[in-house]
Design an enzyme around this catalytic site. Structure first.
Site, PDB file in Angstrom:
ATOM      1  N   CYS A   1      -1.647   9.311   3.708  1.00 31.96           N
ATOM      2  CA  CYS A   1      -1.654   8.895   2.301  1.00 31.96           C
ATOM      3  C   CYS A   1      -2.941   9.373   1.634  1.00 31.96           C
ATOM      4  O   CYS A   1      -2.985   9.594   0.433  1.00 31.96           O
ATOM      5  CB  CYS A   1      -1.536   7.386   2.197  1.00 31.96           C
ATOM      6  SG  CYS A   1      -2.760   6.544   3.191  1.00 31.96           S
TER       7      CYS A   1
ATOM      8  N   GLU B   1       0.870  -1.185   0.000  1.00 32.62           N
ATOM      9  CA  GLU B   1       0.000   0.000   0.000  1.00 32.62           C
ATOM     10  C   GLU B   1       0.893   1.217   0.000  1.00 32.62           C
ATOM     11  O   GLU B   1       1.707   1.398   0.907  1.00 32.62           O
ATOM     12  CB  GLU B   1      -0.946  -0.042   1.203  1.00 32.62           C
ATOM     13  CG  GLU B   1      -1.940  -1.183   1.104  1.00 32.62           C
ATOM     14  CD  GLU B   1      -2.635  -1.253  -0.257  1.00 32.62           C
ATOM     15  OE1 GLU B   1      -3.098  -0.210  -0.755  1.00 32.62           O
ATOM     16  OE2 GLU B   1      -2.676  -2.343  -0.854  1.00 32.62           O
TER      17      GLU B   1
HETATM   18  P1  NAP Z   1       8.850   4.706   3.481  1.00 31.51           P
HETATM   19  O1  NAP Z   1      10.005   5.604   3.568  1.00 31.51           O
HETATM   20  O2  NAP Z   1       8.596   3.988   2.214  1.00 31.51           O
HETATM   21  O3  NAP Z   1       9.021   3.635   4.674  1.00 31.51           O
HETATM   22  C1  NAP Z   1       8.051   2.679   4.956  1.00 31.51           C
HETATM   23  C2  NAP Z   1       8.703   1.501   5.641  1.00 31.51           C
HETATM   24  O4  NAP Z   1       9.592   0.869   4.723  1.00 31.51           O
HETATM   25  C3  NAP Z   1       9.543   1.891   6.852  1.00 31.51           C
HETATM   26  O5  NAP Z   1       9.399   0.901   7.841  1.00 31.51           O
HETATM   27  C4  NAP Z   1      10.944   1.879   6.278  1.00 31.51           C
HETATM   28  O6  NAP Z   1      11.944   1.653   7.225  1.00 31.51           O
HETATM   29  C5  NAP Z   1      10.846   0.703   5.335  1.00 31.51           C
HETATM   30  N1  NAP Z   1      11.898   0.649   4.328  1.00 31.51           N
HETATM   31  C6  NAP Z   1      12.639   1.660   3.805  1.00 31.51           C
HETATM   32  N2  NAP Z   1      13.497   1.175   2.887  1.00 31.51           N
HETATM   33  C7  NAP Z   1      13.279  -0.150   2.804  1.00 31.51           C
HETATM   34  C8  NAP Z   1      13.847  -1.208   2.022  1.00 31.51           C
HETATM   35  N3  NAP Z   1      14.792  -1.004   1.131  1.00 31.51           N
HETATM   36  N4  NAP Z   1      13.373  -2.458   2.224  1.00 31.51           N
HETATM   37  C9  NAP Z   1      12.413  -2.711   3.113  1.00 31.51           C
HETATM   38  N5  NAP Z   1      11.841  -1.757   3.888  1.00 31.51           N
HETATM   39  C10 NAP Z   1      12.272  -0.496   3.726  1.00 31.51           C
HETATM   40  O7  NAP Z   1       7.484   5.460   3.843  1.00 31.51           O
HETATM   41  P2  NAP Z   1       7.168   6.361   5.110  1.00 31.51           P
HETATM   42  O8  NAP Z   1       7.873   7.656   4.961  1.00 31.51           O
HETATM   43  O9  NAP Z   1       7.365   5.585   6.354  1.00 31.51           O
HETATM   44  O10 NAP Z   1       5.598   6.581   4.959  1.00 31.51           O
HETATM   45  C11 NAP Z   1       5.048   7.552   4.146  1.00 31.51           C
HETATM   46  C12 NAP Z   1       4.569   6.947   2.842  1.00 31.51           C
HETATM   47  O11 NAP Z   1       3.644   5.907   3.117  1.00 31.51           O
HETATM   48  C13 NAP Z   1       3.801   7.932   1.977  1.00 31.51           C
HETATM   49  O12 NAP Z   1       4.168   7.737   0.637  1.00 31.51           O
HETATM   50  C14 NAP Z   1       2.342   7.554   2.209  1.00 31.51           C
HETATM   51  O13 NAP Z   1       1.479   7.928   1.163  1.00 31.51           O
HETATM   52  C15 NAP Z   1       2.456   6.071   2.341  1.00 31.51           C
HETATM   53  N6  NAP Z   1       1.322   5.485   3.048  1.00 31.51           N
HETATM   54  C16 NAP Z   1       0.421   4.751   2.337  1.00 31.51           C
HETATM   55  C17 NAP Z   1      -0.688   4.216   2.967  1.00 31.51           C
HETATM   56  C18 NAP Z   1      -1.709   3.418   2.194  1.00 31.51           C
HETATM   57  O14 NAP Z   1      -2.527   2.754   2.813  1.00 31.51           O
HETATM   58  N7  NAP Z   1      -1.681   3.443   0.874  1.00 31.51           N
HETATM   59  C19 NAP Z   1      -0.876   4.419   4.330  1.00 31.51           C
HETATM   60  C20 NAP Z   1       0.073   5.165   5.023  1.00 31.51           C
HETATM   61  C21 NAP Z   1       1.177   5.692   4.378  1.00 31.51           C
HETATM   62  P3  NAP Z   1      12.881   2.867   7.732  1.00 31.51           P
HETATM   63  O15 NAP Z   1      11.977   3.786   8.470  1.00 31.51           O
HETATM   64  O16 NAP Z   1      13.881   2.171   8.588  1.00 31.51           O
HETATM   65  O17 NAP Z   1      13.483   3.488   6.508  1.00 31.51           O
END
Ligand code: NAP
Length: 520
Positions: free
Chosen positions: A325, A291
């Site tokens: 999001c 997601e």
């Molecule tokens: P993110 O930077 O993509 O991180 C999400 C998760 O992925 C974190 O736990 C992060 O860990 C981990 N991660 C980062 N690099 C990774 C890799 N190479 N392999 C595996 N895991 C990895 O996103 P965010 O800043 O936390 O959240 C914001 C984003 O989430 C926005 O784009 C928002 O739209 C989206 N979102 C979507 C929904 C939905 O339901 N569609 C809901 C909520 C949020 P680290 O923190 O250690 O980097």
């Protein structure tokens, strides 16, 4: 343990009302306790033991960046591998545990979060910079997910009867998949993590949780609670650490059966790509539930209730500082009401107060981190070169990562601030010739998560239902605030795999159906 036999129909957890002195004093009491624990160290829960590595992640309060909320030990690549191996070893036992028993642990998790609701609210205020009402909505949703998925698992445990061929007993049963890696974001640091974890567990999978590095303390508190709720200690692991260091290790492990991810588009796409490649010793195609981001639009038609539309836009654009999001980052307004909309919007945005999240008088708290603020400010600079600044336009003063609610007007559809996810309190307002052009502009996006339409015209509502291509469409209401059970959540296009969290089909992603035909 809540006996499954006493189960009532699902209903949403009510929200505490922070305009009431009683709720305020309970909240402040909880915050005192949370502040007293500031700076504590949190361990990893791996291979059935609490573990330390001495390599610590520091989590700060975004409202008060000098305050350390806690320090979390980070897993190494070796420990990440061990977490998966251990979860795999326990999978046969957990998957054979009766679904009713697994559901009881989920009900117990809901009950314990409910008992400690103000405490969890306070952790969210302190570590994620949520205002009290936003924190309360997040914690309530976490409770809802546990209650809802427990009931859904019971439904899958007694599936609908199949057609019975003569001389046969024909049935379909649902089996768990295996080890799942759970990778949540920081923006719903409790609800999304709890929902993703409990859904996988209740379906009979074992899980390795890789929490967001922005909100590790909330994850540690949840893992303590999983213990208290009675989930077997080897059914889950807390494998904190930087996604860029241990993320690939977990995703690529051959014994991982599925990855449940919520986060940004780029990380989701990377996980999808890595998971698609089979590794030595791997026996299955990995499932990826991803997601991802959004660039959500609200269409304001010339036949809209303008007051209601402005309220919906302001709440959707600036609630939790635009870091949802589902946040409205584009308002597409019919030219007949455009000037009136802008004038009223400007007046409403001017009333928003920004400051420390724990103060009840603030409408908006900080953004999550210094780097997030910098990225948002960079987009504001881009916006200044692309459109007319109507409100805000820079950092807001204070001891944390504050950004002014910012509005740009006259934004062209090809502008970067119209197309790219900013994930902060920045709203692009664009003018549309008519309703059809507004729909076309809203759909001009690689994302497709949420969207809303304000109009009183039934024919336009019908056209929006047919043409507005988003996973969650809202009519005459804001585009944030999906409720479990009523608004199954998940997006189209680059917004993800449309998993529909909080809906009746969600658990199927963590189950596989086995068809059994027995000759009589
Ligand atoms: P993110 O930077 O993509 O991180 C999400 C998760 O992925 C974190 O736990 C992060 O860990 C981990 N991660 C980062 N690099 C990774 C890799 N190479 N392999 C595996 N895991 C990895 O996103 P965010 O800043 O936390 O959240 C914001 C984003 O989430 C926005 O784009 C928002 O739209 C989206 N979102 C979507 C929904 C939905 O339901 N569609 C809901 C909520 C949020 P680290 O923190 O250690 O980097």
């Amino acid at each position: 343990m809540t006996p499954v036999a006493q189960m009532t129909p699902f209903s949403n957890e009510p929200f505490a009302d922070f305009s009431q002195p009683q709720a305020r004093s309970a909240a402040m009491g909880a915050l005192l306790k949370v502040n007293a624990a500031a700076g504590r160290e949190y361990r990893l829960w791996l291979a059935g033991e609490w573990q330390t590595t001495g390599d610590l992640l520091t989590s700060v309060n975004p409202s008060q960046s000098s305050q350390v909320v806690g320090r979390q030990h980070k897993a190494t690549a070796d420990l990440a591998n061990k977490a998966v191996e251990d979860a795999w070893a326990f999978f046969p036992e957990w998957s054979q545990t009766p679904p009713e028993r697994r559901a009881e642990f989920a009900f117990r998790t809901a009950a314990l979060i409910r008992e400690r609701k103000f405490e969890f609210d306070a952790w969210l205020v302190s570590e994620a910079g949520k205002t009290w009402p936003e924190a309360e909505a997040d914690v309530s949703e976490a409770i809802d997910f546990c209650e809802y998925y427990a009931r859904q698992m019971l439904r899958y445990a007694s599936p609908e009867a199949l057609l019975q061929l003569p001389g046969e007993k024909d049935e379909m049963v649902y089996l768990a998949l295996g080890v799942g890696v759970i990778i949540p974001p920081w923006n719903f640091p409790l609800a999304i993590m709890v929902g993703m974890t409990v859904a996988a567990l209740v379906a009979g999978n074992t899980v390795v949780i890789k929490p967001s590095s922005e909100t590790p303390v909330i994850a540690a508190k949840f893992v303590e609670l999983l213990h208290d709720a009675g989930f077997p200690p080897q059914s889950f692991a807390l494998c904190a650490g930087s996604g860029s260091v241990i993320g690939d290790v977990l995703v690529e492990h051959p014994k991982v059966r599925f990855i449940s991810f919520t986060g940004s588009r780029d990380v989701g796409l990377r996980i999808n790509e890595l998971a698609a490649k089979p590794r030595a010793g791997q026996h299955w195609i990995k499932r990826v539930v991803a997601e991802m981001g959004g660039k959500d639009a609200i269409i304001v038609d010339r036949e809209a209730d303008l007051e209601a539309a402005i309220t919906g836009v302001v709440q959707s654009a600036f609630g939790y500082q635009g870091q949802k999001c589902s946040a409205c980052s584009r308002a597409i307004v019919d030219e007949h009401v455009y000037d009136e909309f802008l004038a009223n919007l400007q007046a409403r945005v001017a009333q928003l107060t920004v400051g420390p999240a724990e103060e009840f008088t603030n409408n908006m708290g900080p953004v999550i981190s210094s780097s997030a603020r910098q990225s948002i400010l960079n987009y504001i600079d881009i916006g200044k070169s692309e459109a007319k600044l109507l409100a805000g336009g820079g950092p807001a003063p204070g001891p944390g990562f504050f950004v002014q609610p910012t509005v740009f007007a006259g934004v062209a559809p090809k502008a970067r601030i119209f197309q790219e996810e900013i994930f902060g309190p920045v709203l692009a307002v664009s003018r549309a010739r008519d309703f059809q052009q507004a729909l076309d502009m809203a759909n001009d996006s690689t994302y497709g998560l949420t969207g809303a339409v304000y109009t009183q015209n039934p024919d336009k509502i019908r056209r929006a239902r047919q043409q507005f291509f988003v996973g969650n469409l809202y009519i005459n209401r804001k585009c944030t605030g999906a409720m479990v059970g009523a608004h199954p959540f998940g997006g189209f296009n680059m917004s993800g795999t449309d998993s529909k969290a909080g809906g009746p089909d969600y658990l199927l992603q963590f189950l596989q159906g086995q068809s059994i035909a027995e000759k009589l």
